[in-house]
Design a protein around this motif. Structure first.
Motif, PDB file in Angstrom:
ATOM      1  N   ALA A 106       0.853  -1.198   0.000  1.00  0.00           N
ATOM      2  CA  ALA A 106       0.000   0.000   0.000  1.00  0.00           C
ATOM      3  C   ALA A 106       0.886   1.245   0.000  1.00  0.00           C
ATOM      4  O   ALA A 106       1.986   1.246   0.559  1.00  0.00           O
ATOM      5  CB  ALA A 106      -0.902   0.018   1.220  1.00  0.00           C
ATOM      6  N   VAL A 107       0.390   2.283  -0.646  1.00  0.00           N
ATOM      7  CA  VAL A 107       1.031   3.595  -0.600  1.00  0.00           C
ATOM      8  C   VAL A 107       0.180   4.455   0.317  1.00  0.00           C
ATOM      9  O   VAL A 107      -1.048   4.494   0.181  1.00  0.00           O
ATOM     10  CB  VAL A 107       1.140   4.214  -2.010  1.00  0.00           C
ATOM     11  CG1 VAL A 107       1.695   5.621  -1.933  1.00  0.00           C
ATOM     12  CG2 VAL A 107       2.002   3.340  -2.907  1.00  0.00           C
ATOM     13  N   MET A 108       0.834   5.124   1.272  1.00  0.00           N
ATOM     14  CA  MET A 108       0.104   5.941   2.249  1.00  0.00           C
ATOM     15  C   MET A 108       0.533   7.397   2.141  1.00  0.00           C
ATOM     16  O   MET A 108       1.723   7.699   2.031  1.00  0.00           O
ATOM     17  CB  MET A 108       0.385   5.428   3.665  1.00  0.00           C
ATOM     18  CG  MET A 108      -0.015   3.988   3.866  1.00  0.00           C
ATOM     19  SD  MET A 108       0.238   3.380   5.557  1.00  0.00           S
ATOM     20  CE  MET A 108       1.944   3.728   5.857  1.00  0.00           C
ATOM     21  N   ASN A 109      -0.441   8.281   2.173  1.00  0.00           N
ATOM     22  CA  ASN A 109      -0.228   9.721   2.227  1.00  0.00           C
ATOM     23  C   ASN A 109      -0.875  10.167   3.528  1.00  0.00           C
ATOM     24  O   ASN A 109      -2.081   9.984   3.704  1.00  0.00           O
ATOM     25  CB  ASN A 109      -0.879  10.378   1.011  1.00  0.00           C
ATOM     26  CG  ASN A 109      -0.479  11.816   0.846  1.00  0.00           C
ATOM     27  OD1 ASN A 109       0.573  12.252   1.268  1.00  0.00           O
ATOM     28  ND2 ASN A 109      -1.350  12.572   0.192  1.00  0.00           N
ATOM     29  N   GLN A 110      -0.094  10.710   4.464  1.00  0.00           N
ATOM     30  CA  GLN A 110      -0.628  11.037   5.781  1.00  0.00           C
ATOM     31  C   GLN A 110      -0.503  12.516   6.098  1.00  0.00           C
ATOM     32  O   GLN A 110       0.538  13.130   5.832  1.00  0.00           O
ATOM     33  CB  GLN A 110       0.104  10.243   6.868  1.00  0.00           C
ATOM     34  CG  GLN A 110      -0.112   8.757   6.757  1.00  0.00           C
ATOM     35  CD  GLN A 110       0.564   7.999   7.877  1.00  0.00           C
ATOM     36  OE1 GLN A 110       1.628   8.355   8.338  1.00  0.00           O
ATOM     37  NE2 GLN A 110      -0.078   6.926   8.325  1.00  0.00           N
ATOM     38  N   ALA A 111      -1.555  13.062   6.694  1.00  0.00           N
ATOM     39  CA  ALA A 111      -1.524  14.409   7.246  1.00  0.00           C
ATOM     40  C   ALA A 111      -1.000  14.297   8.670  1.00  0.00           C
ATOM     41  O   ALA A 111      -1.450  13.443   9.435  1.00  0.00           O
ATOM     42  CB  ALA A 111      -2.921  15.026   7.236  1.00  0.00           C
ATOM     43  N   MET A 112      -0.037  15.140   9.035  1.00  0.00           N
ATOM     44  CA  MET A 112       0.646  15.049  10.322  1.00  0.00           C
ATOM     45  C   MET A 112       0.509  16.353  11.102  1.00  0.00           C
ATOM     46  O   MET A 112       0.378  17.432  10.527  1.00  0.00           O
ATOM     47  CB  MET A 112       2.144  14.774  10.096  1.00  0.00           C
ATOM     48  CG  MET A 112       2.460  13.595   9.190  1.00  0.00           C
ATOM     49  SD  MET A 112       1.992  12.011   9.867  1.00  0.00           S
ATOM     50  CE  MET A 112       3.171  11.864  11.191  1.00  0.00           C
ATOM     51  N   ALA A 113       0.590  16.225  12.420  1.00  0.00           N
ATOM     52  CA  ALA A 113       0.708  17.380  13.321  1.00  0.00           C
ATOM     53  C   ALA A 113       1.647  16.961  14.437  1.00  0.00           C
ATOM     54  O   ALA A 113       1.567  15.832  14.935  1.00  0.00           O
ATOM     55  CB  ALA A 113      -0.653  17.772  13.887  1.00  0.00           C
ATOM     56  N   ALA A 114       2.590  17.846  14.825  1.00  0.00           N
ATOM     57  CA  ALA A 114       3.600  17.494  15.823  1.00  0.00           C
ATOM     58  C   ALA A 114       3.778  18.616  16.832  1.00  0.00           C
ATOM     59  O   ALA A 114       3.677  19.799  16.497  1.00  0.00           O
ATOM     60  CB  ALA A 114       4.930  17.204  15.130  1.00  0.00           C
ATOM     61  N   SER A 115       4.059  18.220  18.074  1.00  0.00           N
ATOM     62  CA  SER A 115       4.320  19.169  19.161  1.00  0.00           C
ATOM     63  C   SER A 115       5.472  18.636  20.009  1.00  0.00           C
ATOM     64  O   SER A 115       5.431  17.492  20.465  1.00  0.00           O
ATOM     65  CB  SER A 115       3.062  19.334  20.020  1.00  0.00           C
ATOM     66  OG  SER A 115       3.309  20.201  21.102  1.00  0.00           O
ATOM     67  N   ASN A 147       4.890  22.373  17.089  1.00  0.00           N
ATOM     68  CA  ASN A 147       3.758  23.069  16.470  1.00  0.00           C
ATOM     69  C   ASN A 147       3.923  23.136  14.954  1.00  0.00           C
ATOM     70  O   ASN A 147       3.820  24.197  14.346  1.00  0.00           O
ATOM     71  CB  ASN A 147       3.578  24.466  17.066  1.00  0.00           C
ATOM     72  CG  ASN A 147       3.255  24.405  18.536  1.00  0.00           C
ATOM     73  OD1 ASN A 147       2.705  23.422  19.022  1.00  0.00           O
ATOM     74  ND2 ASN A 147       3.618  25.446  19.263  1.00  0.00           N
ATOM     75  N   MET A 148       4.182  21.964  14.381  1.00  0.00           N
ATOM     76  CA  MET A 148       4.401  21.879  12.937  1.00  0.00           C
ATOM     77  C   MET A 148       3.373  20.947  12.306  1.00  0.00           C
ATOM     78  O   MET A 148       2.998  19.937  12.895  1.00  0.00           O
ATOM     79  CB  MET A 148       5.817  21.361  12.651  1.00  0.00           C
ATOM     80  CG  MET A 148       6.910  22.305  13.156  1.00  0.00           C
ATOM     81  SD  MET A 148       8.590  21.706  12.852  1.00  0.00           S
ATOM     82  CE  MET A 148       8.807  22.230  11.157  1.00  0.00           C
ATOM     83  N   GLY A 149       2.919  21.339  11.134  1.00  0.00           N
ATOM     84  CA  GLY A 149       2.077  20.470  10.327  1.00  0.00           C
ATOM     85  C   GLY A 149       2.956  19.778   9.310  1.00  0.00           C
ATOM     86  O   GLY A 149       4.033  20.262   8.967  1.00  0.00           O
ATOM     87  N   GLY A 150       2.496  18.630   8.823  1.00  0.00           N
ATOM     88  CA  GLY A 150       3.332  17.927   7.874  1.00  0.00           C
ATOM     89  C   GLY A 150       2.569  16.961   7.001  1.00  0.00           C
ATOM     90  O   GLY A 150       1.356  16.803   7.109  1.00  0.00           O
ATOM     91  N   ARG A 151       3.347  16.319   6.163  1.00  0.00           N
ATOM     92  CA  ARG A 151       2.823  15.334   5.231  1.00  0.00           C
ATOM     93  C   ARG A 151       3.860  14.229   5.093  1.00  0.00           C
ATOM     94  O   ARG A 151       5.054  14.501   4.977  1.00  0.00           O
ATOM     95  CB  ARG A 151       2.608  16.003   3.887  1.00  0.00           C
ATOM     96  CG  ARG A 151       2.174  15.083   2.793  1.00  0.00           C
ATOM     97  CD  ARG A 151       2.018  15.865   1.511  1.00  0.00           C
ATOM     98  NE  ARG A 151       1.721  14.961   0.411  1.00  0.00           N
ATOM     99  CZ  ARG A 151       1.781  15.310  -0.849  1.00  0.00           C
ATOM    100  NH1 ARG A 151       2.125  16.526  -1.175  1.00  0.00           N
ATOM    101  NH2 ARG A 151       1.502  14.439  -1.784  1.00  0.00           N
ATOM    102  N   CYS A 152       3.395  12.993   5.139  1.00  0.00           N
ATOM    103  CA  CYS A 152       4.272  11.841   4.924  1.00  0.00           C
ATOM    104  C   CYS A 152       3.773  11.044   3.738  1.00  0.00           C
ATOM    105  O   CYS A 152       2.556  10.876   3.572  1.00  0.00           O
ATOM    106  CB  CYS A 152       4.292  10.917   6.156  1.00  0.00           C
ATOM    107  SG  CYS A 152       5.010  11.660   7.624  1.00  0.00           S
ATOM    108  N   GLN A 153       4.686  10.559   2.922  1.00  0.00           N
ATOM    109  CA  GLN A 153       4.376   9.621   1.856  1.00  0.00           C
ATOM    110  C   GLN A 153       5.211   8.379   2.118  1.00  0.00           C
ATOM    111  O   GLN A 153       6.444   8.444   2.147  1.00  0.00           O
ATOM    112  CB  GLN A 153       4.658  10.215   0.485  1.00  0.00           C
ATOM    113  CG  GLN A 153       3.679  11.320   0.163  1.00  0.00           C
ATOM    114  CD  GLN A 153       3.725  11.728  -1.283  1.00  0.00           C
ATOM    115  OE1 GLN A 153       4.751  11.680  -1.941  1.00  0.00           O
ATOM    116  NE2 GLN A 153       2.577  12.138  -1.797  1.00  0.00           N
ATOM    117  N   LEU A 154       4.508   7.272   2.355  1.00  0.00           N
ATOM    118  CA  LEU A 154       5.139   6.042   2.800  1.00  0.00           C
ATOM    119  C   LEU A 154       4.642   4.861   1.985  1.00  0.00           C
ATOM    120  O   LEU A 154       3.521   4.870   1.484  1.00  0.00           O
ATOM    121  CB  LEU A 154       4.793   5.792   4.277  1.00  0.00           C
ATOM    122  CG  LEU A 154       5.055   6.944   5.240  1.00  0.00           C
ATOM    123  CD1 LEU A 154       4.226   6.781   6.508  1.00  0.00           C
ATOM    124  CD2 LEU A 154       6.523   7.023   5.577  1.00  0.00           C
ATOM    125  N   SER A 155       5.473   3.834   1.881  1.00  0.00           N
ATOM    126  CA  SER A 155       5.032   2.566   1.308  1.00  0.00           C
ATOM    127  C   SER A 155       5.007   1.540   2.433  1.00  0.00           C
ATOM    128  O   SER A 155       5.861   1.549   3.317  1.00  0.00           O
ATOM    129  CB  SER A 155       5.966   2.109   0.183  1.00  0.00           C
ATOM    130  OG  SER A 155       7.251   1.817   0.697  1.00  0.00           O
TER     131      SER A 155
END
Length: 171
Positions: A57-66, A76-84
Motif C-alpha cells: 500500500a502507498v500511504m499519504n498522511q496528514a501530520m501534526a507534531a508538538s 507546532n508543525m504540520g506535515g505530510r508523509c508519503q510512505l510505502s
C-alpha cells in the motif's frame, strides 16, 4: 525633561524585551527531541495483493507534531508523509519506508526519512531542513498507538518520537 526620561525608560525596556525574544528563539546546537504527533491517512490506503499472501500500500498522511522538550524541532508543525507499506498478514509483519516534510509558522521546513522493519525499533531520521532548520540532523525512535475513530473510513494514530538532534555544517 520628565517626558524625555520616560521615553528613554520605555525605549530601554523595549530594547531588552526585543533582545530577549530574539535569544529565546535561537536553538542550542544539540539537544533532546520528545515529540507527540498525530497521523491521519488521506485518503485511507487501499492495499494491493502482490502474491504469497502479502499486500502493498502507498500511504499519504496528514501530520501534526508538538515538541515536549521545549525546542523548535518538530514543535507546532504540520506535515505530510508519503510512505510505502508491505504487509504479510500470515506472519503479522509490516515494513514501512518513506519520507515526511514538516513546516513551521515561519515557513521553515524539516525533512524526515523513516524506515520501519519487522522486529526492529521504528526509526526516523531528520535529514535536514530550510531556514532555522538548515543542517539539522536527528535520530528518532517512534512509537505509535492506533486511535478508535468515529469517522468511517478514516484511521488515526497518536505517537511519540524520541531522540536527539544536532546541527552539522552543510558546505
Amino acid at each position: 525633561m520628565a517626558n524625555l526620561h520616560a521615553n528613554l525608560a520605555l525605549l530601554s525596556v523595549a530594547s531588552v524585551l526585543a533582545t530577549t525574544s530574539v535569544q529565546a528563539q535561537s536553538m542550542p546546537p544539540e539537544g533532546p527531541v520528545s515529540v507527540i504527533f498525530t497521523a491521519t491517512p488521506i485518503p485511507a490506503p487501499k492495499p494491493m495483493a502482490i502474491g504469497g499472501g502479502r499486500e502493498f500500500a502507498v500511504m499519504n498522511q496528514a501530520m501534526a507534531a508538538s515538541n515536549e522538550a521545549g525546542n523548535p524541532v518538530l514543535n507546532n508543525m504540520g506535515g505530510r508523509c508519503q510512505l510505502s507499506r508491505l504487509t504479510d498478514p500470515s506472519a503479522k509483519t509490516a515494513e514501512i519506508h518513506g519520507f515526511c516534510t514538516y513546516v513551521d509558522k515561519d515557513g521553515d521546513q524539516l525533512f524526515e526519512q523513516c524506515d520501519w522493519m519487522p522486529a526492529s525499533p521504528n526509526n526516523c531520521n531528520i535529514t535536514g531542513g530550510t531556514g532555522k532548520f538548515e543542517g539539522l540532523q536527528a535520530a528518532l525512535v517512534v512509537t505509535i498507538d492506533p486511535l478508535k475513530s468515529n469517522f468511517d473510513g478514516i484511521s488515526q494514530v497518536i505517537g511519540h518520537k524520541k531522540g536527539t538532534y544536532k546541527f552539522v555544517k552543510t558546505n
